[in-house]
Design an enzyme around this catalytic site. Structure first.
Site, mmCIF file in Angstrom:
data_model
loop_
_atom_site.group_PDB
_atom_site.id
_atom_site.type_symbol
_atom_site.label_atom_id
_atom_site.label_comp_id
_atom_site.label_asym_id
_atom_site.label_seq_id
_atom_site.Cartn_x
_atom_site.Cartn_y
_atom_site.Cartn_z
ATOM 1 N N CYS A 152 -58.298 -5.108 -27.099
ATOM 2 C CA CYS A 152 -57.239 -4.123 -27.347
ATOM 3 C C CYS A 152 -55.893 -4.779 -27.040
ATOM 4 O O CYS A 152 -55.693 -5.298 -25.931
ATOM 5 C CB CYS A 152 -57.459 -2.906 -26.462
ATOM 6 S SG CYS A 152 -56.066 -1.775 -26.423
ATOM 7 N N GLU A 210 -32.530 17.400 17.683
ATOM 8 C CA GLU A 210 -33.505 16.306 17.495
ATOM 9 C C GLU A 210 -33.977 16.269 16.041
ATOM 10 O O GLU A 210 -33.763 17.228 15.305
ATOM 11 C CB GLU A 210 -34.699 16.513 18.446
ATOM 12 C CG GLU A 210 -35.551 17.691 18.041
ATOM 13 C CD GLU A 210 -36.342 18.317 19.183
ATOM 14 O OE1 GLU A 210 -35.845 18.336 20.326
ATOM 15 O OE2 GLU A 210 -37.446 18.802 18.907
ATOM 16 N N CYS A 243 -55.384 0.824 -29.930
ATOM 17 C CA CYS A 243 -56.295 0.150 -30.861
ATOM 18 C C CYS A 243 -57.241 1.108 -31.556
ATOM 19 O O CYS A 243 -58.005 0.713 -32.426
ATOM 20 C CB CYS A 243 -57.083 -0.949 -30.143
ATOM 21 S SG CYS A 243 -58.348 -0.294 -29.038
ATOM 22 N N ASP A 287 -41.221 15.073 9.281
ATOM 23 C CA ASP A 287 -41.853 15.585 8.071
ATOM 24 C C ASP A 287 -43.329 15.199 8.070
ATOM 25 O O ASP A 287 -43.739 14.234 7.442
ATOM 26 C CB ASP A 287 -41.129 14.990 6.849
ATOM 27 C CG ASP A 287 -41.390 15.816 5.603
ATOM 28 O OD1 ASP A 287 -42.012 16.886 5.729
ATOM 29 O OD2 ASP A 287 -40.971 15.386 4.516
ATOM 30 N N CYS A 343 -60.213 2.462 -22.333
ATOM 31 C CA CYS A 343 -60.475 1.810 -23.606
ATOM 32 C C CYS A 343 -61.310 0.584 -23.257
ATOM 33 O O CYS A 343 -60.906 -0.233 -22.441
ATOM 34 C CB CYS A 343 -59.145 1.392 -24.240
ATOM 35 S SG CYS A 343 -59.350 0.200 -25.558
ATOM 36 N N TYR A 349 -42.906 17.565 20.689
ATOM 37 C CA TYR A 349 -41.546 18.056 20.901
ATOM 38 C C TYR A 349 -41.444 19.445 21.517
ATOM 39 O O TYR A 349 -40.358 20.003 21.622
ATOM 40 C CB TYR A 349 -40.763 18.051 19.583
ATOM 41 C CG TYR A 349 -41.527 18.655 18.416
ATOM 42 C CD1 TYR A 349 -41.843 20.000 18.388
ATOM 43 C CD2 TYR A 349 -41.930 17.859 17.348
ATOM 44 C CE1 TYR A 349 -42.541 20.548 17.336
ATOM 45 C CE2 TYR A 349 -42.624 18.395 16.286
ATOM 46 C CZ TYR A 349 -42.932 19.739 16.288
ATOM 47 O OH TYR A 349 -43.635 20.279 15.252
ATOM 48 N N LYS A 352 -36.175 16.547 12.645
ATOM 49 C CA LYS A 352 -37.261 17.401 12.165
ATOM 50 C C LYS A 352 -38.232 16.493 11.417
ATOM 51 O O LYS A 352 -37.926 15.993 10.338
ATOM 52 C CB LYS A 352 -36.709 18.486 11.231
ATOM 53 C CG LYS A 352 -37.769 19.449 10.756
ATOM 54 C CD LYS A 352 -37.133 20.640 10.064
ATOM 55 C CE LYS A 352 -38.150 21.695 9.672
ATOM 56 N NZ LYS A 352 -39.277 21.234 8.886
ATOM 57 N N LYS A 400 -31.682 21.627 7.267
ATOM 58 C CA LYS A 400 -32.422 20.859 6.267
ATOM 59 C C LYS A 400 -31.500 19.883 5.546
ATOM 60 O O LYS A 400 -30.402 20.245 5.120
ATOM 61 C CB LYS A 400 -33.056 21.809 5.240
ATOM 62 C CG LYS A 400 -34.053 22.770 5.860
ATOM 63 C CD LYS A 400 -35.410 22.161 6.003
ATOM 64 C CE LYS A 400 -36.187 22.365 4.729
ATOM 65 N NZ LYS A 400 -37.611 22.141 4.879
ATOM 66 N N CYS A 448 -58.216 5.358 -28.162
ATOM 67 C CA CYS A 448 -57.162 4.552 -27.554
ATOM 68 C C CYS A 448 -55.886 4.618 -28.404
ATOM 69 O O CYS A 448 -55.930 4.353 -29.608
ATOM 70 C CB CYS A 448 -57.622 3.097 -27.434
ATOM 71 S SG CYS A 448 -56.298 2.001 -26.867
HETATM 72 S S1 IVH Z 1 -39.932 23.230 17.034
HETATM 73 C C1 IVH Z 1 -41.527 27.433 18.143
HETATM 74 N N1 IVH Z 1 -39.180 20.768 16.563
HETATM 75 O O1 IVH Z 1 -41.145 22.052 11.363
HETATM 76 C C2 IVH Z 1 -40.806 26.270 17.581
HETATM 77 N N2 IVH Z 1 -40.540 21.827 14.928
HETATM 78 O O2 IVH Z 1 -40.375 24.127 9.488
HETATM 79 C C3 IVH Z 1 -41.708 25.177 17.195
HETATM 80 N N3 IVH Z 1 -41.135 20.392 13.028
HETATM 81 O O3 IVH Z 1 -43.646 24.355 12.202
HETATM 82 C C4 IVH Z 1 -41.116 24.228 16.250
HETATM 83 N N4 IVH Z 1 -40.066 18.584 13.739
HETATM 84 O O4 IVH Z 1 -44.191 21.829 12.381
HETATM 85 C C5 IVH Z 1 -39.871 21.823 16.104
HETATM 86 N N5 IVH Z 1 -38.482 18.558 16.340
HETATM 87 C C6 IVH Z 1 -39.167 19.607 15.873
HETATM 88 C C7 IVH Z 1 -39.863 19.564 14.646
HETATM 89 C C8 IVH Z 1 -40.549 20.692 14.197
HETATM 90 C C9 IVH Z 1 -40.833 19.100 12.773
HETATM 91 C C10 IVH Z 1 -41.963 21.225 12.137
HETATM 92 C C11 IVH Z 1 -42.916 22.145 12.852
HETATM 93 C C12 IVH Z 1 -42.551 23.527 12.390
HETATM 94 C C13 IVH Z 1 -41.858 23.249 11.109
HETATM 95 C C14 IVH Z 1 -40.921 24.368 10.726
#
Ligand code: IVH
Length: 696
Positions: free
Chosen positions: A457, A133, A437, A137, A452, A246, A135, A340, A434
Site C-alpha cells: 500500500c 496554594e 490503495c 489537577d 490495511c 493539603y 489547585k 481557575k 483502504c
Molecule cells: S481544598 C473542603 N485544596 O479541587 C475543601 N482542594 O474543585 C477541600 N483540589 O475536590 C478542598 N487542589 O479535589 C483543596 N490545594 C487544594 C486543592 C484542591 C486540588 C481539588 C479537590 C477538590 C477540587 C474542587
C-alpha cells in the site's frame, strides 16, 4: 521514632549500614528501615536523593533478606510492605469520616473581591488572613492514619462514600506508611489530597503506549484517576504517582487541638514536617485580597514551568476558628474558593473526519474542526485514534465538540455536545476499504484498530520510509517527510533500499536542490550506514518494537540476523519483551519480504553488527570484571571504565565474589576492606591497571 528532619544523622547511619552489608544483623533492622524511609523521603518527596539508586537497592535487599529470615519482625509500615502480592479483588465502598465537598469557583479579580467581602461580613472581621496554594489537577483522595499508621485510603466517590484503594495508595512512595502524629497528640486523622502524575511521568507512560500502537491517555488528571482503580498494585507502582496532601478534615487528639491545627498554614507545615508532600513551599499567607490576586496571577504565568499540572489556585481562610464560623453551603465550604486559570478547553465544530494510513497499515481517524486557539496554539486537526473512540464519544459530523489541550499534551476531543444538535448532523462512516490503495480493511480480534494489510500500500510504504529516515531512527538529516513524499511521487523512492540508490543526477536542479543540499543529503545517507544496530532495528518498524525494545534487542545479539534464529521462548526471556512483542519479532523474521529487505540492506553496507556484543566476546579483557575505588591520579574514573568496556571487560557496581580486579586509588575505603576478605579478587593499583590494559 523516625523523623525526616535530621539529615546528617541519617547520612551517617547510611554510611554505617552500607559498610556493614551484607553482615547486617537483627539489631539493625529498625535503623535500616528508618534509613530506607529517609531515602524514600529524599527521593520521592524532596526530589533530592542523597544516595545512588544502587546503594538504595542494596540496603532494600538487605532488609528483604533480614525480614525473610525473621518474619516475626516485619512491621506493616516497613518499606518492603508497599509491594502487594496478588490483585485487588474489588474496591469495597467505604464512608468518609467527613463528607468530601468540592470548591466554589472564581475566574477573575472581581469574583475574588466579591468573595472577600462575603467572607469579611460572615466572619465579622475587617481584614482576613488568607492562605493561597496551587489547585492540583488530579484525583482527590482521603487518607486515614490511626496510632501513627496508615490504615485506609479512599477515592472521593460521591463525596460521602468512596472506593477503598488502600493497597494502591501504598504504592505511592511519597505517602508515608507511618508518621509521628502522636508527637502532636493526634490519635486518628483524616487527610485530603490529590493524586497526580507529573508531566514527565505522564509523557513516559504515553510513549510506552505509543510503542504498542495504543491510544495515549488523554491527560494527567484522567491518568491519575484511572491509575487509582487498577486491579494490579504493581502496575500502579510502575506509574510513579505523586500525592499532594493539603487538608485535614478530621482529627481526634489526646490533649486538645495541637497549636499547628489552629491555622491552615500551620496544618500544611505539620504535614510537611511529618514527611508528607504538602504544598508547604508553594503556599503563601496574605492579609487583604489584592495581594492574593497578584499571587494567583504570578502562579498562572509560571504554570507551564511546573513539573505537574495545576488548573488554578485555592484561597483558604487561614484561621480555622473563622472557617468553622463561616461553615458550608450544601455544595462547598464558604471559607475557601478556587481561582481557575484560563481554560485549556474550547468548543468548536467537527467538520469532517479523514482516515490516515500509518506505516503498519493502521487506519487512524483524524477529526478536522473549525480552528480554535487553545492555550496559545491554534488547533484544527485532532487524532481520534480508532473507531471505538468515535463510538464512545458519540461523535457526529457537524457536532459541537469540547476540545482540550493540557500543557505539552497533544489536543484531544473531550466529548461532543449532543444538546447543541439541530438535526443536520450525520454519522461518521468508518471506511471498509483502504482510502489509499482500496484493499479491504481487517480488524484482529480484541483489537480496536482497522488495518490495511496490503504490504505494498503506497501510504504504508511512504510512512515506513519516513519512519526509517526519522530523527529517532536512522536520523538521515535533511531528508524529512516532504522530500520522502516528493521523491516517492517522482518514482525515485520505491522502498527502503532505494533510499541508498537515489538518482542524484535527476534530483540536481530540482527546485530547492542546489549542489550544497545534494551533497549534504548524499553525505547523510552515506553516514547512516554506520548507525548503531539499535537504530536500524527501530527503523525497521517492527510492530511493538519501540526505541527501548530495540536497544534491548541490539544488546542481546552480536549480529542483526541472530534475531532471526531466536525462538519465541528465547525472545521472551529478554527484558521488556512480553508474549505479544516476541510474537511480532518472530513473525517479522519469518516473513520472506522482510528477509529480502534485510539481505539488500546488508549488501548495501548497512551496519548489522552490535558494537557491544562484539567487544564482549572478542576484546582482550572479555570475561573480566573490574571495579574502581578511591581517587585515581592519571585517569578520570569514567575514562578508566570506558577503557575496560572498550576491551570487552565489565564494570561491577559492588564488591562480590564475581569481581576479578579492584583498582585502588587514593583514600580507598570500605570497598578495599571488603575485597581483602575475598581471596579471588586481585587488588591492583592504577599503574598496574594501565600496564594490564596496555599489554592486554
Ligand atoms: S481544598 C473542603 N485544596 O479541587 C475543601 N482542594 O474543585 C477541600 N483540589 O475536590 C478542598 N487542589 O479535589 C483543596 N490545594 C487544594 C486543592 C484542591 C486540588 C481539588 C479537590 C477538590 C477540587 C474542587
Amino acid at each position: 521514632m523516625y523523623t525526616p528532619r535530621q539529615t546528617s544523622e541519617w547520612q551517617l547511619k547510611t554510611t554505617d549500614l552500607l559498610q556493614k552489608l551484607p553482615g547486617i544483623k537483627k539489631g539493625d533492622i529498625e535503623v535500616l528501615r528508618d534509613v530506607l524511609r529517609f531515602h524514600e523521603y529524599r527521593y520521592y518527596v524532596l526530589d533530592a536523593p542523597l544516595i545512588a539508586d544502587y546503594e538504595y537497592d542494596q540496603l532494600y535487599k538487605g532488609l528483604e533478606r533480614l525480614e525473610a529470615a525473621l518474619p516475626e519482625l516485619v512491621t506493616p509500615d516497613s518499606p518492603t510492605q508497599r509491594v502487594a502480592n496478588g490483585l485487588n479483588p474489588s474496591f469495597p465502598t467505604v464512608s468518609h469520616l467527613v463528607p468530601m465537598l468540592s470548591l466554589d469557583n472564581s475566574y477573575n479579580a472581581t469574583d475574588l473581591v466579591d468573595w472577600d467581602r462575603r467572607v469579611r461580613e460572615g466572619a465579622g472581621e475587617t481584614s482576613i488572613e488568607y492562605c493561597v496554594e496551587p489547585k492540583f489537577d488530579g484525583a482527590s483522595i482521603s487518607l486515614i492514619y490511626e496510632k501513627d499508621l496508615f490504615v485506609r485510603g479512599a477515592t472521593r466517590g460521591d463525596g460521602v462514600q468512596g472506593d477503598d484503594i488502600t493497597t494502591n495508595i501504598r504504592q505511592i512512595r511519597s505517602v508515608p506508611l507511618s508518621a509521628r502524629f502522636s508527637s502532636y497528640g493526634i490519635q486518628q486523622i483524616e487527610i485530603r489530597g490529590e493524586v497526580l502524575l507529573t508531566k514527565k511521568h505522564f509523557k513516559a507512560f504515553n510513549d510506552k503506549l505509543a510503542e504498542q500502537n495504543l491510544p495515549p491517555l488523554a491527560n494527567p488528571r484522567n491518568a491519575a484517576a484511572g491509575s487509582l482503580r487498577i486491579k494490579d498494585p504493581s502496575e500502579v507502582r510502575r506509574r510513579n504517582l505523586e500525592a499532594f496532601l493539603y487538608h485535614v478534615s478530621y482529627h481526634s487528639d489526646e490533649d486538645g487541638v495541637p497549636a499547628e491545627l489552629l491555622t491552615h498554614s500551620g496544618t500544611l507545615e505539620m504535614l510537611w514536617d511529618l514527611g508528607f508532600r504538602s504544598p508547604n513551599k508553594e503556599k503563601k499567607v496574605f492579609s487583604g485580597i489584592d495581594a492574593v490576586v497578584a499571587y494567583c496571577q504570578e502562579f498562572e504565568s509560571g504554570r507551564d514551568a511546573l513539573p505537574y499540572e495545576i488548573d488554578g489556585m485555592v484561597i483558604k481562610v487561614n484561621r480555622l476558628d473563622l472557617q468553622d464560623k463561616l461553615g458550608m453551603t450544601t455544595h462547598h465550604p464558604r471559607w475557601a474558593i478556587a481561582y481557575k486559570f484560563k481554560a485549556r478547553q474550547a468548543t468548536s465544530r467537527l467538520r469532517s473526519v479523514e482516515f490516515q494510513v500509518g506505516r503498519t497499515g493502521a487506519i487512524t481517524p483524524v477529526a478536522k474542526i473549525d480552528p480554535v486557539p487553545i492555550g496559545g496554539v491554534t488547533v484544527g486537526s485532532i487524532s481520534l485514534f480508532n473507531e471505538d473512540v468515535i463510538r464512545e464519544k458519540d461523535l457526529m459530523i457537524g457536532d459541537r465538540v469540547l476540545v482540550e489541550r493540557a500543557g505539552d499534551v497533544i489536543p484531544y476531543i473531550v466529548k461532543s455536545l449532543p444538546e447543541a444538535r439541530n438535526g443536520g448532523e450525520h454519522k461518521i462512516e468508518f471506511p471498509t476499504d483502504c482510502p489509499e490503495c482500496g484493499s479491504r480493511l481487517f480488524k484482529e480480534e480484541g483489537e480496536a484498530v482497522w488495518r490495511c494489510v496490503n504490504i505494498d500500500c503506497p501510504a504504508q510504504v511512504v510512512e515506513r520510509i519516513i519512519h526509517f529516515v526519522s530523527k529517532d531512527a536512522m536520523d538521515i538529516k535533511s531528508f524529512g517527510e516532504a522530500n520522502v513524499r516528493k521523491f516517492y511521487e517522482l518514482g525515485y523512492l520505491r522502498d527502503i533500499p532505494s533510499i541508498y540508490q537515489l538518482p542524484f543526477d535527476q534530483i540536481r536542479g530540482m527546485e530547492g536542490f542546489g549542489e550544497k543540499s545534494i551533497s549534504n543529503l548524499s553525505a547523510a545517507i552515506e553516514q547512516s550506514k554506520q548507525q548503531p544496530l539499535h537504530r536500524l532495528i527501530f527503523a525497521l518498524g517492527i510492530r511493538y518494537v519501540g526505541e527501548t525494545t530495540a536497544k534491548t534487542l541490539a544488546q542481546s545479539v552480536s549480529h542483526l540476523m541472530d534475531l532471526s534464529r531466536m525462538s519465541l521462548e528465547e525472545l521472551q526471556q529478554l527484558e521488556d519483551v512480553g508474549v505479544k512483542v516476541a510474537a511480532s519479532i518472530h513473525q517479522f523474521f519469518k516473513n520472506r519480504g522482510n528477509l529480502k529487505l534485510l539481505k539488500e540492506l546488508e549488501e548495501i553496507g548497512l551496519n548489522f553488527k552490535s558494537e557491544k556484543k562484539e567487544t564482549l566476546t572478542d576484546g582482550e579483557l572479555s570475561g573480566q570484571t573490574f571495579l574502581f575505588t578511591g581517587t585515581l591520579n592519571r585517569l578520570k574514573r569514567s575514562d578508566a571504565e570506558a577503557m575496560v568496556e572498550e576491551r570487552g571487560g565489565k564494570i561491577l557496581s559492588g564488591v562480590s565474589s564475581k569481581l576479578n580486579y579492584l583498582v585502588v586509588g587514593d583514600d580507598a575505603g570500605s570497598k578495599l576492606e571488603k575485597a581483602k576478605k575475598i581471596p579471588q579478587i586481585q587488588i591492583i593499583t592504577e599503574e598496574e591497571f594501565l600496564k594490564l590494559v596496555e599489554n592486554g
